[in-house]
Design a protein around this motif. Structure first.
Motif, short mmCIF file in Angstrom:
data_model
loop_
_atom_site.label_atom_id
_atom_site.label_comp_id
_atom_site.label_asym_id
_atom_site.label_seq_id
_atom_site.Cartn_x
_atom_site.Cartn_y
_atom_site.Cartn_z
N ASN A 150 0.84 -1.21 0.00
CA ASN A 150 0.00 0.00 0.00
C ASN A 150 0.86 1.25 0.00
O ASN A 150 0.64 2.20 -0.76
N VAL A 151 1.85 1.26 0.89
CA VAL A 151 2.74 2.42 1.01
C VAL A 151 3.59 2.57 -0.24
O VAL A 151 3.78 3.69 -0.75
N ARG A 152 4.10 1.47 -0.76
CA ARG A 152 4.93 1.54 -1.97
C ARG A 152 4.13 2.07 -3.16
O ARG A 152 4.63 2.90 -3.93
N LEU A 153 2.88 1.62 -3.29
CA LEU A 153 2.05 2.10 -4.41
C LEU A 153 1.70 3.57 -4.23
O LEU A 153 1.77 4.36 -5.19
N ALA A 154 1.36 3.97 -3.01
CA ALA A 154 1.04 5.39 -2.75
C ALA A 154 2.24 6.28 -3.08
O ALA A 154 2.09 7.36 -3.67
N LEU A 165 -12.98 7.77 2.88
CA LEU A 165 -12.29 7.81 4.18
C LEU A 165 -13.28 7.77 5.35
O LEU A 165 -12.98 7.20 6.40
N TYR A 166 -14.44 8.39 5.16
CA TYR A 166 -15.40 8.45 6.28
C TYR A 166 -16.22 7.16 6.41
O TYR A 166 -17.00 7.02 7.34
N ASP A 167 -16.02 6.23 5.48
CA ASP A 167 -16.76 4.97 5.54
C ASP A 167 -15.95 3.82 6.13
O ASP A 167 -16.47 2.73 6.32
N ILE A 168 -14.66 4.06 6.37
CA ILE A 168 -13.78 2.98 6.84
C ILE A 168 -14.17 2.56 8.25
O ILE A 168 -14.39 3.41 9.12
N SER A 169 -14.24 1.25 8.48
CA SER A 169 -14.61 0.74 9.80
C SER A 169 -13.50 1.02 10.82
O SER A 169 -12.34 1.29 10.44
N GLU A 170 -13.83 0.94 12.08
CA GLU A 170 -12.85 1.22 13.14
C GLU A 170 -11.66 0.28 13.07
O GLU A 170 -10.52 0.69 13.26
N ASP A 171 -11.92 -1.01 12.84
CA ASP A 171 -10.82 -1.98 12.75
C ASP A 171 -9.90 -1.67 11.58
O ASP A 171 -8.66 -1.69 11.72
N ASP A 172 -10.49 -1.38 10.41
CA ASP A 172 -9.67 -1.05 9.23
C ASP A 172 -8.96 0.29 9.41
O ASP A 172 -7.87 0.50 8.87
N LEU A 173 -9.58 1.19 10.16
CA LEU A 173 -8.99 2.51 10.38
C LEU A 173 -7.66 2.42 11.13
O LEU A 173 -6.74 3.20 10.87
N LYS A 174 -7.55 1.44 12.04
CA LYS A 174 -6.28 1.26 12.77
C LYS A 174 -5.16 0.93 11.80
O LYS A 174 -4.07 1.52 11.85
N ASP A 175 -5.41 -0.03 10.88
CA ASP A 175 -4.39 -0.39 9.88
C ASP A 175 -4.12 0.78 8.95
O ASP A 175 -2.97 1.01 8.52
#
Length: 473
Positions: free
Chosen positions: A98-102, A131-141
């Motif tokens: 993810n970071v490499r692609l960004a 961004l406002y739809d991301i779940s709490e668990d996914d938001l941590k990652d």
């Protein structure tokens, strides 16, 4: 852009619609990636330039992370890799995909801007990030990725705000497209294709997306009239409408209102019981075997991930025995068992049994999938090859011809899979003529040819087939 234009799609935001009449197999557009990277899990086995699978790759002498087929691939990739190379050396390791692609996206954007060609229909800023739809668990990652990006991003490069980095990571999260290897059979990387991001979803779409020679192609599955929206399916149609809607909401943050979801089209077939001598199997019995199948599918997947293929066969056989004469040939749990069993038995070289289950699988698929569905084409091709391996040349040639007709539409004549299938079609046609002239001589020659070949295992079954177009972490 000759065939499509951007428009406001009711209830969906922006979309693409046809501006000319197109027919099955026509390419509405082809698009190279704005940027792409190899998955972390394939970093040492896939060329970071051409995405080919190679046994021996040459490692970049500077960062020691990127790997290439040869000097030609390394030189071709250098323009995109050189800033990444220095950043990896400075950071001390390669960050996740993810970071490499960004980083690759932002380096290119800083150099060339958000629109890099006359055929690009949207800027990167206009793409949805949810961004406002991301779940709490996914938001941590997600926050970990932002933190790692800021640590990885070189001070010598143009600085970016947390908001701009978050936007790009959000776009990757919901619009990253899987990049396959050179055979088109396994996902090995992820890329961003801006025009593709504009194509909306429909569970019964009029287009499909194929990666061919480094570009994605949007190909029509049938006639599309001017003014008609072009759509692709983000999820496999073999799921129930309720499951498709749940997946789409969870992964892509929208409620599907397509006709097939609204009317629950074919859901009854996908959960149907068998009909024996004109009588339906009792509903309670069907439910009981359906629940049993669900449990066995979980066990089978666990054994498959562990590559314990003998255990996979044992589980599948037990389940298929329970399903027989209870579930219909369109019941999706039975289809999944037949698909896995045919693939694994073929790998273990039990070709006759594999052919039986492959044929049943294709017969079920034909009643559910769109006639030009790529999954149907690939399944029919695999069944045809399995029948050929088993020596059933008449059925094999028929299936390979049917698969070829579908893949000419979904993949096109220049795709590596279609080229391989064309060679297979010619081979089986020649063998079929020989078989019709003299069956005994044909089987004698075939047996002699097989004896002269050393026994070897077939290609190992992939643990995860490419079902979804778009890639989620």
């Amino acid at each position: 852009m000759e065939f499509v234009e951007v428009f406001d799609s009711p209830g969906k935001g922006r979309g693409l619609r046809a501006i000319k009449e197109v027919w099955a197999g026509d390419v509405l557009f082809a698009e190279p990636p704005f940027a792409s990277v190899v998955f972390d899990s394939h970093a040492s086995s896939i060329c970071h330039s051409c995405f080919r699978r190679q046994e021996k790759l040459q490692r970049c002498g500077q960062c020691r992370f990127a790997q290439y087929c040869d000097r030609t691939c390394q030189r071709a990739a250098w323009e995109e890799h050189k800033q990444e190379c220095a950043a990896i050396k400075s950071y001390g390791k390669a960050p996740n995909e993810n970071v490499r692609l960004a980083a690759r996206i932002l380096w290119r954007q800083d150099k060339e801007g958000s629109v890099v060609s006359d055929t690009q229909l949207t800027t990167l800023e206009e793409l949805e990030d949810h961004l406002y739809d991301i779940s709490e668990d996914d938001l941590k990652d997600f926050k970990v990725d932002i933190h790692n990006f800021l640590d990885f991003w070189p001070r010598s490069s143009k600085p970016h705000t947390v908001d701009s980095v978050s936007h790009i990571l959000g776009v990757i999260n919901c619009n990253g497209f899987m990049v396959s290897d050179q055979r088109g059979l396994q996902a090995v990387g992820v890329g961003l294709f801006p025009n593709l991001c504009l194509v909306n979803h429909d569970c019964w779409p009029n287009c499909t997306v194929i990666l061919n020679n480094g570009k994605i192609e949007l190909r029509a599955l049938g006639k599309i009239s001017p003014g008609e929206e072009v759509t692709v399916s983000y999820v496999d149609y073999l799921n129930l409408s309720e499951d498709r809607r749940r997946l789409l909401k969870q992964q892509y943050f929208f409620d599907c209102t397509c006709e097939h979801c609204t009317n629950k089209t074919n859901d009854d077939l996908k959960m149907a019981g068998a009909v024996l001598e004109g009588e339906k199997v009792p509903e309670e019995t069907v439910k009981e075997v359906t629940e049993y199948s669900r449990t066995m599918l979980e066990k089978m997947e666990k054994a498959r991930i562990e590559a314990n293929y003998n255990e996979v066969v044992k589980i599948c056989r037990e389940c298929v025995e329970k399903q027989e004469n209870v579930l219909a040939d369109t019941h999706i749990y039975q289809l999944r068992m037949w698909s896995t069993l045919s693939e694994v038995l073929s790998y273990l070289q039990f070709f006759e049994d594999a052919a039986t289950y492959a044929r049943k699988m294709v017969e079920g698929y034909l009643k559910l999938y769109h006639p030009n569905n790529a999954q149907l084409g690939m399944a029919t091709m695999r069944a045809g090859v399995t029948h050929w391996q088993a020596g059933f040349i008449e059925i094999a040639h028929g299936m390979i011809c049917k698969a070829y007709a579908i893949l000419m539409i979904t993949h096109g004549p220049t795709h590596p899979i279609t080229k391989d299938l064309e060679a297979m079609r010619m081979q089986t046609e020649m063998e079929l003529r020989m078989f019709k002239q003299n069956e005994y001589i044909y089987h004698s020659m075939r047996e002699a040819a097989l004896k002269n070949q050393p026994m070897r295992m077939m290609a190992e079954p992939v643990t995860e087939s490419i079902k979804n177009l778009f890639r989620r972490k």
